[in-house]
Motif scaffolding. Sequence first.
Motif, PDB file in Angstrom:
ATOM      1  N   GLY A 154       0.796  -1.222   0.000  1.00 15.37           N
ATOM      2  CA  GLY A 154       0.000   0.000   0.000  1.00 15.37           C
ATOM      3  C   GLY A 154       0.824   1.265   0.000  1.00 15.37           C
ATOM      4  O   GLY A 154       0.679   2.120  -0.877  1.00 15.37           O
ATOM      5  N   PRO A 155       1.735   1.420   0.996  1.00 14.12           N
ATOM      6  CA  PRO A 155       2.531   2.646   1.067  1.00 14.12           C
ATOM      7  C   PRO A 155       3.320   2.945  -0.203  1.00 14.12           C
ATOM      8  O   PRO A 155       3.479   4.109  -0.579  1.00 14.12           O
ATOM      9  CB  PRO A 155       3.467   2.377   2.247  1.00 14.12           C
ATOM     10  N   LYS A 156       3.814   1.914  -0.853  1.00 14.12           N
ATOM     11  CA  LYS A 156       4.602   2.121  -2.068  1.00 14.12           C
ATOM     12  C   LYS A 156       3.761   2.039  -3.340  1.00 14.12           C
ATOM     13  O   LYS A 156       4.296   2.200  -4.447  1.00 14.12           O
ATOM     14  CB  LYS A 156       5.741   1.097  -2.136  1.00 14.12           C
ATOM     15  N   GLY A 157       2.462   1.783  -3.201  1.00 11.06           N
ATOM     16  CA  GLY A 157       1.593   1.690  -4.373  1.00 11.06           C
ATOM     17  C   GLY A 157       2.053   0.649  -5.366  1.00 11.06           C
ATOM     18  O   GLY A 157       2.069   0.886  -6.570  1.00 11.06           O
ATOM     19  N   MET A 158       2.369  -0.542  -4.862  1.00 12.01           N
ATOM     20  CA  MET A 158       2.987  -1.564  -5.707  1.00 12.01           C
ATOM     21  C   MET A 158       2.008  -2.269  -6.637  1.00 12.01           C
ATOM     22  O   MET A 158       2.417  -2.816  -7.664  1.00 12.01           O
ATOM     23  CB  MET A 158       3.703  -2.588  -4.818  1.00 12.01           C
ATOM     24  N   LEU A 192      -5.726  -1.743   0.804  1.00  9.36           N
ATOM     25  CA  LEU A 192      -6.970  -0.992   0.972  1.00  9.36           C
ATOM     26  C   LEU A 192      -6.738   0.429   1.496  1.00  9.36           C
ATOM     27  O   LEU A 192      -7.593   1.295   1.325  1.00  9.36           O
ATOM     28  CB  LEU A 192      -7.907  -1.733   1.928  1.00  9.36           C
ATOM     29  N   ARG A 193      -5.611   0.684   2.114  1.00  8.65           N
ATOM     30  CA  ARG A 193      -5.352   2.023   2.627  1.00  8.65           C
ATOM     31  C   ARG A 193      -5.308   3.050   1.498  1.00  8.65           C
ATOM     32  O   ARG A 193      -5.495   4.242   1.727  1.00  8.65           O
ATOM     33  CB  ARG A 193      -4.040   2.059   3.414  1.00  8.65           C
ATOM     34  N   CYS A 194      -5.077   2.575   0.281  1.00 11.55           N
ATOM     35  CA  CYS A 194      -5.038   3.463  -0.884  1.00 11.55           C
ATOM     36  C   CYS A 194      -6.383   3.530  -1.596  1.00 11.55           C
ATOM     37  O   CYS A 194      -6.496   4.164  -2.647  1.00 11.55           O
ATOM     38  CB  CYS A 194      -3.962   2.994  -1.863  1.00 11.55           C
ATOM     39  N   GLY A 195      -7.400   2.833  -1.045  1.00  7.33           N
ATOM     40  CA  GLY A 195      -8.708   2.835  -1.678  1.00  7.33           C
ATOM     41  C   GLY A 195      -8.740   2.097  -2.994  1.00  7.33           C
ATOM     42  O   GLY A 195      -9.495   2.465  -3.906  1.00  7.33           O
ATOM     43  N   ARG A 196      -7.955   1.037  -3.105  1.00  8.72           N
ATOM     44  CA  ARG A 196      -7.890   0.266  -4.344  1.00  8.72           C
ATOM     45  C   ARG A 196      -8.627  -1.061  -4.194  1.00  8.72           C
ATOM     46  O   ARG A 196      -8.808  -1.557  -3.088  1.00  8.72           O
ATOM     47  CB  ARG A 196      -6.428   0.044  -4.744  1.00  8.72           C
ATOM     48  N   PRO A 197      -9.049  -1.667  -5.306  1.00  4.81           N
ATOM     49  CA  PRO A 197      -9.956  -2.825  -5.243  1.00  4.81           C
ATOM     50  C   PRO A 197      -9.306  -4.124  -4.776  1.00  4.81           C
ATOM     51  O   PRO A 197      -8.152  -4.411  -5.109  1.00  4.81           O
ATOM     52  CB  PRO A 197     -10.457  -2.951  -6.682  1.00  4.81           C
TER      53      PRO A 197
END
Length: 267
Positions: A154-158, A192-197
């Motif tokens: 999440g933090p790195k948007g991998m 989920l912290r990034c609001g992604r599916p």
Amino acid sequence: QLRSPDFRGKCAEAVKAGLPLRGCGVRSGDRFERRRSFGIGMYLGQRTAGKADAQDGGGRDPGHGLYYYKRTGGHFMRTERVGFALCGSFCTHEKALAALKRLTEEYETVIPIVSENAAFTDTRFGTSDALLEQLEELTGHEVLYDIPSVEPLGPKGMIDVLVIAPCTGNTLAKLAHGITDTTVTMAAKSHLRCGRPVVIAFSTNDGLSASAKNIGELLNRKHYYFVPFGQDDPEKKPTSLAADFELIGKTVEAALEGKQLQPLLLK
């Protein structure tokens, strides 16, 4: 055929348009190349999609080679990054691996993730070592199998979408109640912290009993999308539910657009 002027021309046009490719002579992503004869992962270094010299198919760095070109049919790959997590429903691993293979043929980057049970348990369906090797062979990436390795997702948007297949009743319960003590649940929380599916393809014997409320809870949550499911054996296992793993690809595509694939309930 791979070195024909027509093929090289199409590759050059795609590179100018900024489209990512996978095929002979085309570098794509930051990944590991597997030498199939020895089962060794060899790091190729950073390969920014679309920046390769596509016409130099016979150069010193041949990208992913003929094997990958044949496997994908030489078509353009989708650039969304997929995380694919397997839990310990071992009897469904064969279906999950088939679904994973289809995803690797459509998406340029697929990162394999496994639960602790899947990573270290040998069963009548196969050994854990064989499973990990197969996952790395299919995806070209090392398997993530502990909490520290998935926490940066999440933090790195991998990744852009996380698939959990198979998702067990145990993992469903933990996701529904916010319990994060396994590799897969941490991967979901971090993502989920990034609001992604998050796409869930579950298989559980108590889907219409103990797990029913957990399925309902997650159906009512944002960013969760379910692979269509139904009773897999109504006569012998009347409370059992299982997703149709052949619909994982379509569910992922819909989830990336913020939509739930319909119909959700299978006959």
